[in-house]
Design an enzyme around this catalytic site. Structure first.
Site, short mmCIF file in Angstrom:
data_model
loop_
_atom_site.label_atom_id
_atom_site.label_comp_id
_atom_site.label_asym_id
_atom_site.label_seq_id
_atom_site.Cartn_x
_atom_site.Cartn_y
_atom_site.Cartn_z
CB SER A 131 -3.31 50.78 -40.16
OG SER A 131 -3.18 52.12 -39.74
CG HIS A 166 -1.75 46.95 -40.70
ND1 HIS A 166 -2.78 46.43 -39.96
CD2 HIS A 166 -1.25 47.99 -39.99
CE1 HIS A 166 -2.92 47.13 -38.84
NE2 HIS A 166 -2.01 48.09 -38.83
CE LYS A 188 -0.89 46.14 -36.48
NZ LYS A 188 0.19 46.69 -35.66
#
Lengths: 82, 415
Positions: free
Chosen positions: B190, B218, B249
Site C-alpha cells: 500500500s 489494494h 476499497k
C-alpha cells in the site's frame, strides 16, 4: 565477546541491509530507533541469537531498546550466556 | 473518582508527546459523498472547501456509484438494516451465502467467508489454521493487520526482505523442519504500490511445500486483465491457497472483508476465527451493494480499464513534469520526497491548490522514505488528473525539486 560482536554485525548486515542501501552499519549504529530493523522483523534477529548461542531471551529482555545496536545486543547475549 | 486528575494529566501528556513527535493525526471532515471531487472541512471549523480527492482507496469509484447505492437501498428494503447477531447464531441470510459464492467465483477460489473487515479477516485467519510447530514467513512490509494477526497466533514467525525471493528461499530452507509453512505477502503494497512477484513466490512455495496467503486489498477489482487481483496478473490463480481482501476499497468502499481460498482452510476459519465468531454479521445493506459490485465487475472491465488509463496519464504527466515518482503500474503512486517536513509542507500547499493528498513519513514508511502518496480512481476525469499534475508541478517548482532524483532531493533537504 569480539567474536559475538562480529557475528551479530555480519548477521545484521546480511539480514537487514539491501545491497543498494547506501548505509554503513557498525556496532554502534542505531538499528531499531532509526528504522533499519522494525519490531516485526526483530523476531528474525532474536531467533538467530537464540539458535546460534543456545540461549533463551525472555520477552521482557527482547525490547527495542535492548536490540537497538550491535553492542547492546552483545550485552544481551552476554547476560543470557552466563 | 477512578479517573483522577493525575490520570487525566498522564493521558494528556501521552497525547502531547504524540504531538511533539509530529505524529498527531488531525481531524478532517468530508461534507459530501466520497468521490473524485469532495467538500472538506479542514482545519476543523473552517468552511467546507471543494477539492479533488487523490488519497482515497476509491479505486473504481464505487463509493458513490448510483447502481451500487440503488442495490444498497434494495437490500435495506428487502433484508433490513442489521442482523443483531453473529453469523453462526442467526446472522446469516441467503444474501450472505450468495455474496460468498460470488466472491469465490470472482477470485477463482473454492470457498469464501465474510468478516466485518479485512482487518478482522487478517486478525482471525492465522490462529484458525496455524499453531505450534508451524511457521509463518512474512514479507517485512506486509500490512499492519497481518502483523497483528500473526502475533495473535501461536505459530513461530519469521520475515524476509521486501519482495526478495532469494532471501525468502533462504528462510524456506531454514524452516524445512517445521510441520507446516505459510508465506504471507500483500499483493500490492500500500505504501509503495509495488506488486509482489507471485509467480516466483509460488514456484518457491511449490519447491518447499509451503502454503501461500496474499492480502489483495489494494488489488481486488482492478489488478489483472479482468480485475481479479495480483494472482490473475501473474497467471497463478490456481496456486494461491488463501486470499484476504476488503470490500472497503475498490469493491464498494463501505466495509467488510473476507478470507477466500481452499475449502478446508476457509472451513477452519468458520469454526475457529475469533473475529468471525465474536463480531456481528455484515449488514444486509453492504452485502447487497457488494453483490452488485461483483456483478458489475464480472460483466465488464470498463472501470478497471479506465483506472489503468488514468494511472498511465498521471504517471506519464508526473514524470514529464519532473517529479520523482516510484516507477510501477498500480494506481498507488508515491511521490518521493525523503524529508518528512518537505512531504508535509508540499501536501499543505497542494491542498491550497485544491488537491487533497497526504504526506507519509516514519514510522508509517521507513526512515528517510517520506513521500506524498497519490491514489488514482476510475472516477477521476482527465481534467482532474491534469489539474493534479499541474499543481504538483507548481508546488514542486516552489520547492525546487523538479528534475531532481533521490540524491538531489536529499542533498537539498536531507532526510
Amino acid at each position: 565477546m569480539d567474536d559475538v560482536r562480529e557475528a551479530v554485525l555480519e548477521y545484521v548486515i546480511d539480514e537487514y541491509i539491501d545491497e543498494d542501501d547506501d548505509l554503513e552499519v557498525d556496532a554502534d549504529t542505531a538499528l531499531i530507533s532509526s528504522g533499519i530493523v522494525d519490531s516485526f522483523s526483530m523476531v528474525s534477529l532474536k531467533a538467530f541469537l537464540e539458535n546460534k548461542y543456545d540461549i533463551r531471551i525472555p520477552d521482557e529482555d527482547a525490547t527495542p531498546e535492548a536490540f537497538d545496536t550491535v553492542n547492546s545486543i552483545v550485552r544481551i547475549v552476554e547476560k543470557h550466556s552466563s | 473518582m477512578a479517573y483522577s486528575t493525575a490520570t487525566r494529566q498522564a493521558f494528556a501528556d501521552d497525547i502531547a508527546t504524540i504531538k511533539e513527535k509530529g505524529l498527531f493525526k488531525e481531524k478532517r471532515f468530508i461534507c459530501s459523498p466520497q468521490a473524485a471531487e469532495i467538500e472538506v472541512e479542514y482545519p476543523e471549523g473552517a468552511a467546507c472547501k471543494k477539492v479533488l480527492n487523490f488519497c482515497a482507496n476509491n479505486y473504481l469509484g464505487f463509493s458513490s456509484h448510483p447502481g451500487v447505492a440503488e442495490a444498497a437501498h434494495a437490500g435495506l428494503d428487502s433484508r433490513g438494516f442489521g442482523m443483531s447477531s453473529v453469523r453462526f447464531i442467526c446472522g446469516t441470510q441467503d444474501i450472505h451465502r450468495e455474496l460468498q459464492d460470488n466472491v469465490s467465483t470472482f477470485l477463482g477460489m473454492e470457498d469464501t467467508l465474510l468478516f466485518p473487515s479485512c482487518m478482522d479477516a487478517n486478525a482471525g485467519v492465522f490462529e484458525a489454521i496455524m499453531g505450534k510447530g508451524d511457521v509463518i514467513i512474512a514479507d517485512r512490509l506486509i500490512h499492519a493487520s497481518l502483523i497483528d494477526g500473526i502475533r495473535l497466533c501461536s505459530a513461530e514467525y519469521d520475515t524476509f526482505k521486501h519482495m526478495d525471493m532469494k532471501h525468502l528461499k533462504k528462510k524456506l530452507v531454514l524452516h524445512q523442519d517445521k510441520r507446516r509453512r505459510l508465506i504471507v505477502t500483500d499483493g500490492v503494497f500500500s505504501m509503495d504500490g509495488d506488486l509482489c512477484p507471485l509467480d516466483e513466490l509460488c514456484d518457491l512455495a511449490d519447491e518447499f511445500d509451503t502454503m501461500v496467503l496474499v492480502d489483495d486489498s489494494h488489488a481486488s477489482g482492478f489488478i489483472g486483465k479482468t480485475g481479479r487481483g495480483v494472482h490473475e496478473h501473474f497467471g497463478v490463480m490456481d496456486r494461491i491457497d488463501l486470499i484476504t481482501t476488503t470490500f472497503g476499497k475498490a469493491l464498494g468502499g463501505a466495509s467488510g472483508g473476507c478470507v477466500s481460498g481452499r475449502s478446508e482452510l476457509v472451513e477452519l476459519c468458520r469454526q475457529k476465527a475469533r473475529p468471525y465468531l465474536f463480531s456481528n454479521s455484515l449488514s444486509p445493506v453492504i452485502v447487497s451493494a457488494t453483490i452488485k459490485v461483483i456483478e458489475l465487475l464480472s460483466s465488464t472491465t470498463e472501470l478497471r480499464d479506465r483506472l489503468e488509463a488514468n494511472t498511465k496519464r498521471f504517471r506519464d504527466g508526473m514524470t514529464e513534469a519532473g517529479l520523482n515518482i516510484r516507477p510501477g503500474v498500480t494506481p498507488i503512486v508515491p511521490v518521493m520526497l525523503y524529508n518528512a517536513k518537505l512531504a508535509n509542507d508540499m501536501a499543505r500547499d497542494m491542498y491550497a491548490e485544491g488537491i487533497y493528498v497526504i504526506g507519509f513519513f516514519f514510522p508509517v514508511v521507513p526512515e528517510g522514505q517520506a513521500r506524498i502518496r497519490v491514489q488514482l480512481s476510475a472516477a477521476h476525469e482527465d481534467e482532474h488528473i491534469d489539474k493534479c499534475v499541474a499543481a504538483f508541478k507548481k508546488v514542486g517548482e516552489k520547492y525546487g525539486i523538479l528534475g531532481l532524483d533521490k540524491k538531489g532531493i536529499i542533498e537539498k533537504y536531507g532526510t
